[in-house]
Design a protein around this motif. Structure first.
Motif, PDB file in Angstrom:
ATOM      1  N   LEU A 243       0.835  -1.198   0.000  1.00  0.00           N
ATOM      2  CA  LEU A 243       0.000   0.000   0.000  1.00  0.00           C
ATOM      3  C   LEU A 243       0.870   1.248   0.000  1.00  0.00           C
ATOM      4  O   LEU A 243       2.068   1.188   0.312  1.00  0.00           O
ATOM      5  CB  LEU A 243      -0.922  -0.037   1.207  1.00  0.00           C
ATOM      6  N   PRO A 244       0.288   2.413  -0.322  1.00  0.00           N
ATOM      7  CA  PRO A 244       1.075   3.657  -0.334  1.00  0.00           C
ATOM      8  C   PRO A 244       1.759   3.966   0.997  1.00  0.00           C
ATOM      9  O   PRO A 244       2.786   4.657   1.017  1.00  0.00           O
ATOM     10  CB  PRO A 244       0.020   4.727  -0.669  1.00  0.00           C
ATOM     11  N   ASN A 245       1.206   3.473   2.112  1.00  0.00           N
ATOM     12  CA  ASN A 245       1.842   3.717   3.418  1.00  0.00           C
ATOM     13  C   ASN A 245       2.949   2.709   3.719  1.00  0.00           C
ATOM     14  O   ASN A 245       3.514   2.711   4.814  1.00  0.00           O
ATOM     15  CB  ASN A 245       0.793   3.690   4.536  1.00  0.00           C
ATOM     16  N   GLY A 246       3.227   1.824   2.750  1.00  0.00           N
ATOM     17  CA  GLY A 246       4.286   0.837   2.912  1.00  0.00           C
ATOM     18  C   GLY A 246       3.842  -0.483   3.501  1.00  0.00           C
ATOM     19  O   GLY A 246       4.631  -1.426   3.594  1.00  0.00           O
ATOM     20  N   GLU A 247       2.601  -0.560   3.914  1.00  0.00           N
ATOM     21  CA  GLU A 247       2.081  -1.799   4.510  1.00  0.00           C
ATOM     22  C   GLU A 247       1.926  -2.865   3.427  1.00  0.00           C
ATOM     23  O   GLU A 247       1.454  -2.616   2.334  1.00  0.00           O
ATOM     24  CB  GLU A 247       0.729  -1.526   5.180  1.00  0.00           C
ATOM     25  N   ARG A 248       2.328  -4.076   3.796  1.00  0.00           N
ATOM     26  CA  ARG A 248       2.241  -5.206   2.873  1.00  0.00           C
ATOM     27  C   ARG A 248       1.039  -6.055   3.260  1.00  0.00           C
ATOM     28  O   ARG A 248       0.837  -6.333   4.445  1.00  0.00           O
ATOM     29  CB  ARG A 248       3.531  -6.005   2.955  1.00  0.00           C
ATOM     30  N   GLU A 249       0.280  -6.455   2.271  1.00  0.00           N
ATOM     31  CA  GLU A 249      -0.957  -7.186   2.542  1.00  0.00           C
ATOM     32  C   GLU A 249      -1.134  -8.327   1.550  1.00  0.00           C
ATOM     33  O   GLU A 249      -1.045  -8.107   0.334  1.00  0.00           O
ATOM     34  CB  GLU A 249      -2.139  -6.201   2.411  1.00  0.00           C
TER      35      GLU A 249
ATOM     36  N   TYR B  32      -4.088 -15.191 -13.058  1.00  0.00           N
ATOM     37  CA  TYR B  32      -4.838 -13.960 -13.257  1.00  0.00           C
ATOM     38  C   TYR B  32      -5.400 -13.464 -11.929  1.00  0.00           C
ATOM     39  O   TYR B  32      -5.646 -14.254 -11.008  1.00  0.00           O
ATOM     40  CB  TYR B  32      -6.009 -14.209 -14.220  1.00  0.00           C
ATOM     41  N   LEU B  33      -5.628 -12.184 -11.858  1.00  0.00           N
ATOM     42  CA  LEU B  33      -6.380 -11.604 -10.752  1.00  0.00           C
ATOM     43  C   LEU B  33      -7.390 -10.641 -11.360  1.00  0.00           C
ATOM     44  O   LEU B  33      -7.025  -9.569 -11.842  1.00  0.00           O
ATOM     45  CB  LEU B  33      -5.466 -10.882  -9.763  1.00  0.00           C
ATOM     46  N   GLN B  34      -8.639 -11.066 -11.376  1.00  0.00           N
ATOM     47  CA  GLN B  34      -9.710 -10.206 -11.866  1.00  0.00           C
ATOM     48  C   GLN B  34     -10.179  -9.343 -10.703  1.00  0.00           C
ATOM     49  O   GLN B  34     -10.601  -9.867  -9.669  1.00  0.00           O
ATOM     50  CB  GLN B  34     -10.871 -11.051 -12.399  1.00  0.00           C
ATOM     51  N   MET B  35     -10.089  -8.040 -10.875  1.00  0.00           N
ATOM     52  CA  MET B  35     -10.435  -7.111  -9.805  1.00  0.00           C
ATOM     53  C   MET B  35     -11.633  -6.286 -10.240  1.00  0.00           C
ATOM     54  O   MET B  35     -11.540  -5.505 -11.200  1.00  0.00           O
ATOM     55  CB  MET B  35      -9.234  -6.206  -9.495  1.00  0.00           C
ATOM     56  N   ASN B  36     -12.744  -6.473  -9.562  1.00  0.00           N
ATOM     57  CA  ASN B  36     -13.972  -5.737  -9.850  1.00  0.00           C
ATOM     58  C   ASN B  36     -14.325  -4.823  -8.684  1.00  0.00           C
ATOM     59  O   ASN B  36     -13.812  -4.988  -7.573  1.00  0.00           O
ATOM     60  CB  ASN B  36     -15.112  -6.710 -10.107  1.00  0.00           C
ATOM     61  N   SER B  37     -15.210  -3.891  -8.949  1.00  0.00           N
ATOM     62  CA  SER B  37     -15.678  -2.956  -7.910  1.00  0.00           C
ATOM     63  C   SER B  37     -14.501  -2.360  -7.150  1.00  0.00           C
ATOM     64  O   SER B  37     -14.496  -2.331  -5.911  1.00  0.00           O
ATOM     65  CB  SER B  37     -16.625  -3.678  -6.944  1.00  0.00           C
ATOM     66  N   LEU B  38     -13.539  -1.886  -7.887  1.00  0.00           N
ATOM     67  CA  LEU B  38     -12.326  -1.371  -7.260  1.00  0.00           C
ATOM     68  C   LEU B  38     -12.605  -0.136  -6.422  1.00  0.00           C
ATOM     69  O   LEU B  38     -13.471   0.691  -6.762  1.00  0.00           O
ATOM     70  CB  LEU B  38     -11.271  -1.068  -8.327  1.00  0.00           C
TER      71      LEU B  38
ATOM     72  N   ALA C 242      -2.314   0.306  -4.857  1.00  0.00           N
ATOM     73  CA  ALA C 242      -1.125  -0.347  -4.311  1.00  0.00           C
ATOM     74  C   ALA C 242      -0.259  -0.840  -5.461  1.00  0.00           C
ATOM     75  O   ALA C 242      -0.685  -0.839  -6.624  1.00  0.00           O
ATOM     76  CB  ALA C 242      -1.523  -1.536  -3.433  1.00  0.00           C
ATOM     77  N   LYS C 243       0.919  -1.298  -5.111  1.00  0.00           N
ATOM     78  CA  LYS C 243       1.750  -2.033  -6.071  1.00  0.00           C
ATOM     79  C   LYS C 243       1.486  -3.513  -5.810  1.00  0.00           C
ATOM     80  O   LYS C 243       1.648  -3.980  -4.683  1.00  0.00           O
ATOM     81  CB  LYS C 243       3.219  -1.695  -5.899  1.00  0.00           C
TER      82      LYS C 243
ATOM     83  N   GLN D 203       1.823  -1.385 -10.712  1.00  0.00           N
ATOM     84  CA  GLN D 203       1.021  -0.391 -10.000  1.00  0.00           C
ATOM     85  C   GLN D 203      -0.443  -0.449 -10.420  1.00  0.00           C
ATOM     86  O   GLN D 203      -0.758  -0.570 -11.614  1.00  0.00           O
ATOM     87  CB  GLN D 203       1.566   1.018 -10.260  1.00  0.00           C
ATOM     88  N   VAL D 204      -1.307  -0.381  -9.425  1.00  0.00           N
ATOM     89  CA  VAL D 204      -2.751  -0.227  -9.640  1.00  0.00           C
ATOM     90  C   VAL D 204      -3.180   1.016  -8.876  1.00  0.00           C
ATOM     91  O   VAL D 204      -2.931   1.118  -7.673  1.00  0.00           O
ATOM     92  CB  VAL D 204      -3.531  -1.460  -9.152  1.00  0.00           C
TER      93      VAL D 204
END
Length: 129
Positions: A40-46, A80-86, A92-93, A124-125
């Protein structure tokens, strides 16, 4: 040399969709577990999602469950990672990851227990509100 290469990222408005691709190459056998994590932009990894190559069992972070879908092609070299309703908080990266340890539980939170064996350069997304 095993490599993972991500593609498909970019910018989108909130509510939109993106599809991420991960191409695996140079592996001597199909990874037992593949997945996605994000920084995430704050550097947190998830951890985001993971899929077991043996049975195709998928798991998701509660923050993306119901909106994201992880899948593999039959040859299991492309994921693949389909990302809906973003949402803006999905900004994040995103990193593709793979693991060859067949005794490791393949789960989206794998990297809370250990490091993935392999990961890509990331992509990047960005989701605008």
């Amino acid at each position: 040399q095993p490599q993972l290469k991500e593609s498909g990222g970019g910018s989108v408005q909130a509510g939109g969709s993106l599809r991420l691709f991960c191409e695996a190459s140079g592996f001597y056998r199909t990874p037992d577990c593949m997945g996605w994590y994000r920084v995430l932009p704050n550097g947190e990894r998830e951890g985001v999602a993971a899929i077991s190559s043996a049975g195709g069992t998928a798991s998701y972070s509660p923050s993306v469950k119901g909106r994201f879908t992880i899948s593999q092609e039959n040859g299991k070299t492309t994921m693949y990672l389909q990302m809906n309703s973003l949402k803006p908080e999905d900004t994040a990266k995103y990193y593709c990851a793979a693991d060859l340890r067949d005794d490791l539980r393949c789960h989206y939170d794998l990297d809370t227990r250990t490091l993935w064996n392999f990961w890509g350069q990331g992509i990047q997304v960005t989701v605008a509100s």
